[in-house]
Design an enzyme around this catalytic site. Structure first.
Site, PDB file in Angstrom:
ATOM      1  N   ASP A 309      -2.065   2.131  -4.264  1.00  0.00           N
ATOM      2  CA  ASP A 309      -0.720   2.747  -4.447  1.00  0.00           C
ATOM      3  C   ASP A 309       0.213   2.328  -5.818  1.00  0.00           C
ATOM      4  O   ASP A 309       0.291   1.094  -5.794  1.00  0.00           O
ATOM      5  CB  ASP A 309       0.062   2.337  -3.094  1.00  0.00           C
ATOM      6  CG  ASP A 309       1.376   2.975  -3.080  1.00  0.00           C
ATOM      7  OD1 ASP A 309       1.751   4.309  -2.964  1.00  0.00           O
ATOM      8  OD2 ASP A 309       2.484   2.286  -3.181  1.00  0.00           O
ATOM      9  N   GLU A 379      -3.407   5.312  -8.062  1.00  0.00           N
ATOM     10  CA  GLU A 379      -2.315   6.419  -8.187  1.00  0.00           C
ATOM     11  C   GLU A 379      -1.125   6.242  -9.023  1.00  0.00           C
ATOM     12  O   GLU A 379      -0.648   4.690  -9.052  1.00  0.00           O
ATOM     13  CB  GLU A 379      -1.861   6.468  -6.560  1.00  0.00           C
ATOM     14  CG  GLU A 379      -0.529   7.488  -6.699  1.00  0.00           C
ATOM     15  CD  GLU A 379       1.084   7.050  -6.241  1.00  0.00           C
ATOM     16  OE1 GLU A 379       1.739   7.836  -5.768  1.00  0.00           O
ATOM     17  OE2 GLU A 379       1.158   5.946  -6.264  1.00  0.00           O
TER      18      GLU A 379
HETATM   19  C1  GLC Z   1       3.429   5.880  -3.607  1.00  0.00           C
HETATM   20  C2  GLC Z   1       3.475   6.630  -2.441  1.00  0.00           C
HETATM   21  C3  GLC Z   1       4.606   7.119  -1.913  1.00  0.00           C
HETATM   22  C4  GLC Z   1       5.539   5.641  -1.693  1.00  0.00           C
HETATM   23  C5  GLC Z   1       5.672   4.976  -2.962  1.00  0.00           C
HETATM   24  C6  GLC Z   1       6.141   3.632  -2.547  1.00  0.00           C
HETATM   25  O1  GLC Z   1       4.088   6.832  -4.728  1.00  0.00           O
HETATM   26  O2  GLC Z   1       2.679   7.856  -2.554  1.00  0.00           O
HETATM   27  O3  GLC Z   1       4.813   7.670  -0.873  1.00  0.00           O
HETATM   28  O4  GLC Z   1       6.954   6.106  -1.298  1.00  0.00           O
HETATM   29  O5  GLC Z   1       4.098   4.870  -3.542  1.00  0.00           O
HETATM   30  O6  GLC Z   1       5.203   2.712  -2.039  1.00  0.00           O
END
Ligand code: GLC
Ligand code: MG
Length: 687
Positions: A309, A379
């Site tokens: 993440d 991500e």
């Molecule tokens: C990522 C997740 C999102 C979350 C953020 C903070 O972007 O997809 O949902 O709020 O991280 O952890």
């Protein structure tokens, strides 16, 4: 045991006498002419056997228990020796040929695709998938109850958004304990059971790994704010006081300053997301070690991969200087959103890729068992900096993620046209490092649902695009039935980002999964509560109803998923652009050595059009529709010069040819790893 002479009536087949036999008294047919010297004796013995009985032996057949020297006498006869030698050399030759063949096949074979390449990745948002206990929030047991859905869809890889223990300020992305399950979702036993059941069904489980921050309720944060010597530097602290300006102009992704004053410690801590999500300090070696231990903890439990993440936020510049403003004339106090700054010091800092590559290496340590490859996807939304995104693939020498998520298709709805879709696809294909594996995302828990932003008209053609492009498609739960955003009134807002700015709320795309037209769309059939409202269209848009209808979004998704998996050109063949205009985007999928190929013609425009592909010489003049998003057109035979499609219609043609398109148009074609098909042996080889 010994034989008595003929007196006891024992017959040795046709033999009347055992010439090599020596009885108890030392008598027998072979006279002992020994001299006492062992070597000499043996020689003489066999010589005398030959001399005395040569004629006799030719009339005898071998018999059980015959002495060695007699046996040797037989075996050295040409009629026994020659076939034996022929057999021996034949065996040697066969073995060598087999070894050589095996080595050649191994050396020439392209790599087998791994599990994360052969199936779409399905994202479950656990709060919203299936509620088994009636509290209105989905849970692990609920997921377990619905695993048959993946068998139905022919999907093997399941990514489940976070279910760690959490105060749920960001619905699980604020982790209080990385080694525990939140009671809302179940227990560790529930998790283990779910994982075991998934594995027994051949499904893989991908977990979220959230390295950038913890919850402010995490034990480490409490120890850090009370300056426990070991934990003091676990987070990013800077001097400030409650009333004075913040340490710098950095802003949180959710808006406003990314610094919050902590009264307990008397300093500010950094949070690139909510103030309840303090950023960890990865310059501290203990933090780095803790995160690696957590990776090991879950890998040992058997999870098959991680979705990492918010990785670009992991490190910040230690000097804490202000970031440059996008509009230098804006008054500094009006800088409150992430769009106001260039994130030169809070994202993609030097050292980030070393950290990720280190984690990759830890995961590889668990990937050695056959079929147990551990998958890593990162991500990072680096919209305008595609090169930065591509860095997460690693280099030819050092592996990083298997792929970084490709979010370009999330913008598909901005301008529905064939040219636009081609542009988005090309952004990835053209920038992806050679030999890497593509992937496609059209929705997730952070972005509006594609069926709403693009419109129901296009959901089928979008799924067709997703499942016929090269690489791994990702499907956010509900996309397989065309679920749409819900309307959430201000008082219903759950998402913290929405509480800050209602238009940024992510609640609309997180509504309960629509399983049936029963109470709560079958999401919770125990009580009448759901944590977010169910979409009112659930009576028609739901799994059960769509299963009955061959023409539904769901049935088409399923057919496409099967088609993709069962045809080599679709999952590992060339991808070649053949046409793009205001409406239509068309491409080919073909594999060298294989006659079978596919043409895909997708109409993303607003009206019906007829496409002329007669200039594509490699296509046969007549083409038969294998699949259409409009059932009526299935099976039709069309001229390549006149291919009609309605708005939102997609066609898949299967055709047979001896002329491949890619050798003549290399600039229009891409392939991850070249492979050729050898028809005689029915194998793939590297070419
Ligand atoms: C990522 C997740 C999102 C979350 C953020 C903070 O972007 O997809 O949902 O709020 O991280 O952890
Ligand atoms: Mg950080």
């Amino acid at each position: 045991m010994s034989f008595k002479k003929d007196t006891d009536g024992m017959e040795l087949g046709e033999c009347t006498r055992n010439p090599g036999y020596q009885d108890e008294d030392g008598g027998g047919s072979v006279p002992d002419t020994g001299t006492g010297v062992p070597g000499e004796k043996e020689e003489e013995d066999s010589a005398s056997v030959k001399l005395d009985s040569a004629e006799e032996y030719t009339q005898l057949k071998p018999y059980a228990g015959m002495p060695k020297e007699v046996l040797l006498l037989y075996s050295s006869q040409a009629r026994y020796r020659v076939p034996r030698e022929i057999l021996f050399w034949l065996t040697v030759a066969c073995t060598l040929t087999l070894v050589a063949l095996t080595i050649t096949v191994i050396a020439l074979s392209p790599r087998c695709l791994s599990w994360w390449q052969v199936s779409p990745v399905y994202q479950i948002y656990p709060r919203s998938f299936k509620d088994s206990d009636g509290d209105g929030v989905g849970d692990l047991k609920g997921i377990q109850d619905q695993l048959h859905h993946f068998e139905y869809l022919n999907i093997k890889s399941i990514w489940i958004s976070p279910f760690y223990r959490s105060p749920m300020k960001d619905f699980g992305y604020d982790v209080e304990d990385f080694r525990d399950i939140d009671p809302l979702f179940g227990t560790m036993e529930d998790f283990e059971e779910l994982l075991a059941e998934m594995h027994s069904k051949g499904l893989k489980l991908i977990m979220d790994f959230i390295p950038n921050h913890t919850s402010d309720r995490h034990r480490w944060f409490n120890l850090s704010r009370t300056r426990d010597p070991h934990y003091e530097d676990y987070y990013v602290w800077a001097d400030c006081n409650a009333s004075a300006p913040k340490p710098n102009n950095w802003v949180s992704v959710f808006g406003n300053s990314s610094w919050t004053y902590d009264e307990v410690r008397g300093q500010c801590y950094l949070h690139q997301f909510l103030k309840e999500q303090p950023d960890l300090n990865f310059r501290n070696e203990h933090v780095r070690k803790e995160m690696i231990d957590i990776i090991h903890f879950w890998l040992k439990k058997g999870v098959d991969g991680f979705r990492m993440d918010a990785v670009k936020h992991i490190l910040e510049a230690a000097h804490l200087r202000d970031e440059p403003q996008v509009d230098p004339n804006k008054p500094p106090e009006s800088i409150t959103t992430e769009w106001d700054l260039y994130h030169d010091y809070t994202t993609s800092q030097p050292g980030l890729h070393d950290l990720l590559r280190g984690w990759r290496a830890e995961m590889d340590g668990y990937s050695r068992e056959p079929g147990r490859y551990r998958f890593m996807v990162t991500e990072s939304y680096d919209y305008h900096e595609v090169d930065k995104t591509m860095m997460y693939y690693g280099t030819p020498l050092v592996k990083e993620s298997d792929f970084p998520f490709n979010f370009y298709l999330l913008d598909l709805s901005h301008n529905t046209s064939g040219l636009w879709v081609k542009h988005l696809v090309h952004l990835w294909m053209d920038n992806m490092p050679r030999g890497q594996w593509a992937n496609w995302v059209v929705g997730n828990h952070d972005r509006p649902r594609i069926a709403s932003s693009a419109g129901q008209t296009y959901i089928r053609v979008i799924n067709m695009l997703l499942l016929t492009l090269p690489g791994t498609p990702t499907t956010y739960y509900g996309e397989e039935i065309g679920m749409e955003n819900i309307n959430v009134t201000d008082s219903q807002i759950q998402d913290p980002a929405g509480k800050y700015n209602a238009s940024a709320s992510r609640d609309p795309e997180r509504s309960p999964m629509q399983w049936s037209d029963d109470m709560n769309a079958g999401f919770n059939n125990k009580t009448n509560t759901t944590w977010l409202p169910v979409h009112p269209d659930y009576r028609t848009i739901n799994v059960e109803v769509q299963k009955q209808d061959e023409d539904s979004v769901l049935s088409q998704y399923r057919s496409l998923s099967r088609l993709r998996q069962s045809h080599l050109p679709l999952h590992r063949g060339w991808f070649c652009y053949v046409h793009a205009d205001a409406s239509v985007f068309a491409y080919l999928r073909e594999l060298d050595g294989l006659n079978q190929a596919f043409l895909i013609v997708l109409n993303f425009g607003k009206q019906s059009v007829t496409t002329d592909l007669s200039s594509i010489r490699e296509l046969p003049d007549q083409l038969e529709v294998l699949m259409s998003t409009n059932q009526e057109n299935r099976g039709k035979v069309l001229q390549k010069s006149r291919i009609p499609t309605g708005a939102g219609e997609g066609l898949v043609f299967e055709y047979y040819t001896h002329t491949r398109f890619n050798p003549n148009h290399p600039a229009q074609c891409y392939i991850s790893e070249k492979a050729c098909y050898l028809r005689v042996m029915d194998i793939l080889y590297t070419c």
